[in-house]
Design a protein around this motif. Structure first.
Motif, short mmCIF file in Angstrom:
data_model
loop_
_atom_site.label_atom_id
_atom_site.label_comp_id
_atom_site.label_asym_id
_atom_site.label_seq_id
_atom_site.Cartn_x
_atom_site.Cartn_y
_atom_site.Cartn_z
N LYS A 87 -9.21 1.14 -12.47
CA LYS A 87 -8.76 1.13 -13.89
C LYS A 87 -7.14 0.13 -13.42
CE LYS A 87 -9.62 5.32 -14.81
NZ LYS A 87 -10.19 5.79 -16.26
N ARG A 88 -7.06 0.02 -15.12
CA ARG A 88 -6.04 -1.52 -14.38
C ARG A 88 -4.71 -0.19 -15.55
NH1 ARG A 88 -7.48 -5.45 -12.14
NH2 ARG A 88 -9.38 -6.16 -12.68
N PRO A 89 -3.70 -1.09 -15.29
CA PRO A 89 -2.59 -1.23 -16.34
C PRO A 89 -2.85 -0.35 -17.64
CG PRO A 89 -1.73 -1.95 -13.65
CD PRO A 89 -3.58 -2.06 -14.18
N GLY A 90 -2.07 0.68 -18.26
CA GLY A 90 -2.80 0.87 -19.32
C GLY A 90 -3.55 1.92 -19.90
N GLU A 91 -4.32 1.44 -19.26
CA GLU A 91 -5.63 2.28 -19.78
C GLU A 91 -5.82 3.76 -19.24
OE1 GLU A 91 -8.89 1.22 -16.91
OE2 GLU A 91 -9.19 -0.48 -17.97
N ASP A 92 -6.37 4.64 -20.16
CA ASP A 92 -6.42 5.95 -20.25
C ASP A 92 -6.49 6.31 -18.68
OD1 ASP A 92 -7.02 8.33 -21.43
OD2 ASP A 92 -8.39 8.86 -20.88
N ARG A 93 -5.55 7.37 -18.47
CA ARG A 93 -5.31 7.95 -17.77
C ARG A 93 -4.46 7.24 -15.74
NH1 ARG A 93 -9.31 11.18 -14.89
NH2 ARG A 93 -7.83 12.26 -13.81
N VAL A 94 -4.46 6.04 -16.39
CA VAL A 94 -3.23 5.12 -15.28
C VAL A 94 -1.81 5.17 -15.60
CG1 VAL A 94 -2.60 3.31 -14.89
CG2 VAL A 94 -5.57 4.00 -15.40
N PRO A 95 -1.23 5.96 -14.88
CA PRO A 95 0.11 6.08 -15.11
C PRO A 95 1.05 4.73 -14.92
CG PRO A 95 -0.66 7.01 -12.21
CD PRO A 95 -1.70 6.42 -13.26
N PRO A 96 2.36 4.80 -14.68
CA PRO A 96 3.35 3.45 -14.86
C PRO A 96 2.76 2.69 -13.67
CG PRO A 96 4.42 5.21 -16.01
CD PRO A 96 2.90 6.21 -15.47
N VAL A 97 2.47 1.37 -13.70
CA VAL A 97 2.34 1.25 -11.92
C VAL A 97 4.33 1.02 -11.17
CG1 VAL A 97 2.64 -1.43 -10.94
CG2 VAL A 97 1.36 -0.63 -12.78
N PRO A 98 4.08 1.01 -10.26
CA PRO A 98 5.74 1.05 -9.56
C PRO A 98 5.91 0.60 -9.13
CG PRO A 98 3.55 2.97 -8.51
CD PRO A 98 3.21 2.20 -9.58
N ASP A 99 7.51 0.36 -9.63
CA ASP A 99 8.12 -0.87 -8.80
C ASP A 99 7.63 -1.54 -7.83
OD1 ASP A 99 9.51 -0.12 -11.27
OD2 ASP A 99 11.24 0.95 -10.94
N HIS A 100 7.44 -1.73 -6.35
CA HIS A 100 7.07 -2.17 -5.73
C HIS A 100 6.18 -2.74 -5.79
CE1 HIS A 100 5.29 1.90 -4.42
NE2 HIS A 100 4.85 1.20 -3.64
N ILE A 101 5.35 -1.81 -6.45
CA ILE A 101 3.76 -2.57 -6.71
C ILE A 101 4.17 -4.34 -7.36
CG2 ILE A 101 1.45 -2.59 -7.38
CD1 ILE A 101 2.20 -0.93 -5.11
N LYS A 102 3.92 -5.28 -6.89
CA LYS A 102 3.09 -6.79 -7.81
C LYS A 102 2.50 -7.51 -6.88
CE LYS A 102 8.41 -6.08 -9.28
NZ LYS A 102 8.24 -5.08 -9.66
N GLY A 103 2.01 -8.12 -7.89
CA GLY A 103 0.30 -9.20 -7.26
C GLY A 103 -0.33 -9.42 -8.55
N PRO A 104 -0.92 -10.41 -8.24
CA PRO A 104 -1.83 -10.92 -9.26
C PRO A 104 -2.89 -10.39 -9.52
CG PRO A 104 -2.58 -12.22 -6.99
CD PRO A 104 -1.34 -11.01 -6.81
N ASP A 105 -2.74 -9.44 -9.35
CA ASP A 105 -4.39 -8.56 -9.22
C ASP A 105 -3.99 -6.64 -8.98
OD1 ASP A 105 -6.63 -7.82 -10.67
OD2 ASP A 105 -7.85 -7.88 -9.22
N VAL A 106 -2.83 -6.50 -10.48
CA VAL A 106 -2.45 -4.92 -9.77
C VAL A 106 -3.89 -3.97 -11.21
CG1 VAL A 106 -0.96 -3.28 -10.04
CG2 VAL A 106 -0.19 -5.73 -9.85
N ARG A 107 -4.57 -2.98 -9.65
CA ARG A 107 -5.33 -1.94 -10.31
C ARG A 107 -5.05 -1.14 -9.65
NH1 ARG A 107 -6.78 -6.16 -7.29
NH2 ARG A 107 -9.14 -5.69 -6.30
N LEU A 108 -5.78 0.19 -10.48
CA LEU A 108 -5.47 1.39 -9.62
C LEU A 108 -7.02 1.47 -9.19
CD1 LEU A 108 -3.68 3.64 -8.71
CD2 LEU A 108 -4.54 4.49 -11.22
N LEU A 109 -7.70 1.51 -7.38
CA LEU A 109 -8.72 2.40 -7.37
C LEU A 109 -8.76 3.71 -6.97
CD1 LEU A 109 -8.91 -0.83 -4.27
CD2 LEU A 109 -9.65 -0.88 -6.54
N VAL A 110 -10.24 4.59 -7.63
CA VAL A 110 -10.14 5.59 -8.24
C VAL A 110 -10.93 6.75 -7.39
CG1 VAL A 110 -10.05 7.66 -9.52
CG2 VAL A 110 -8.28 5.64 -9.95
N ALA A 111 -11.22 7.49 -6.25
CA ALA A 111 -11.87 7.34 -6.24
C ALA A 111 -12.49 9.03 -6.72
CB ALA A 111 -12.22 7.68 -4.45
N THR A 112 -13.25 9.68 -7.23
CA THR A 112 -13.48 10.68 -7.26
C THR A 112 -14.97 11.49 -6.82
OG1 THR A 112 -14.57 10.27 -9.43
CG2 THR A 112 -12.38 10.40 -10.03
#
Length: 140
Positions: A51-76
């Motif tokens: 999931k990418r920042p701004g998508e449905d059910r994605v919380p705001p990116v924590p301040d300490h997370i910065k980089g060339p390809d920030v994303r949220l890996l989700v396992a269900t």
């Protein structure tokens, strides 16, 4: 959690992770999900999504997370059921009153509310050692 619920486990990545690091996270997910939710969960097959920042059910990116390809890996995984405490366990040998007292003491020692299953896991691990220490003191 109850049967049929979806257990989730997610991690922010910044794009600098190696493929080996990502494979290890996927391999560890089932164990980590069960421990994060309830140590006695039986989970179905895992599914993964990015999931990418701004998508449905994605919380705001924590301040300490910065980089060339920030994303949220989700396992269900679907909750299929719960393991029962084995008959030979320390916890199963306690009466309801003693177990209730030990759960209360465990929560006080941890300084927060914990689900019964987590308290039972801590009691299972620490109870025999504590009981042995008390018996040893009583003999001396």
């Amino acid at each position: 959690m109850k049967i049929g619920d979806l257990a989730e486990y997610a991690i922010w990545v910044d794009g600098t992770e190696t493929e080996t690091m990502l494979r290890q996270w996927r391999a560890d997910c089932s164990y980590m999900m069960a421990r994060a939710h309830d140590p006695f969960l039986n989970l179905g097959p895992l599914s993964f999504e990015i999931k990418r920042p701004g998508e449905d059910r994605v919380p705001p990116v924590p301040d300490h997370i910065k980089g060339p390809d920030v994303r949220l890996l989700v396992a269900t995984a679907e909750v299929l059921g719960f393991e029962t405490v084995k008959a030979e366990s320390f916890v199963s040998g306690l009466d309801k009153h003693d177990l209730s007292r030990l759960r209360k003491a465990t929560r006080e020692a941890q300084g927060r509310h914990l689900p019964d299953a987590i308290c039972d896991q801590i009691i299972e691990r620490m109870g025999p050692v504590a009981a042995g220490a008390l018996a040893e003191r009583a003999l001396h």
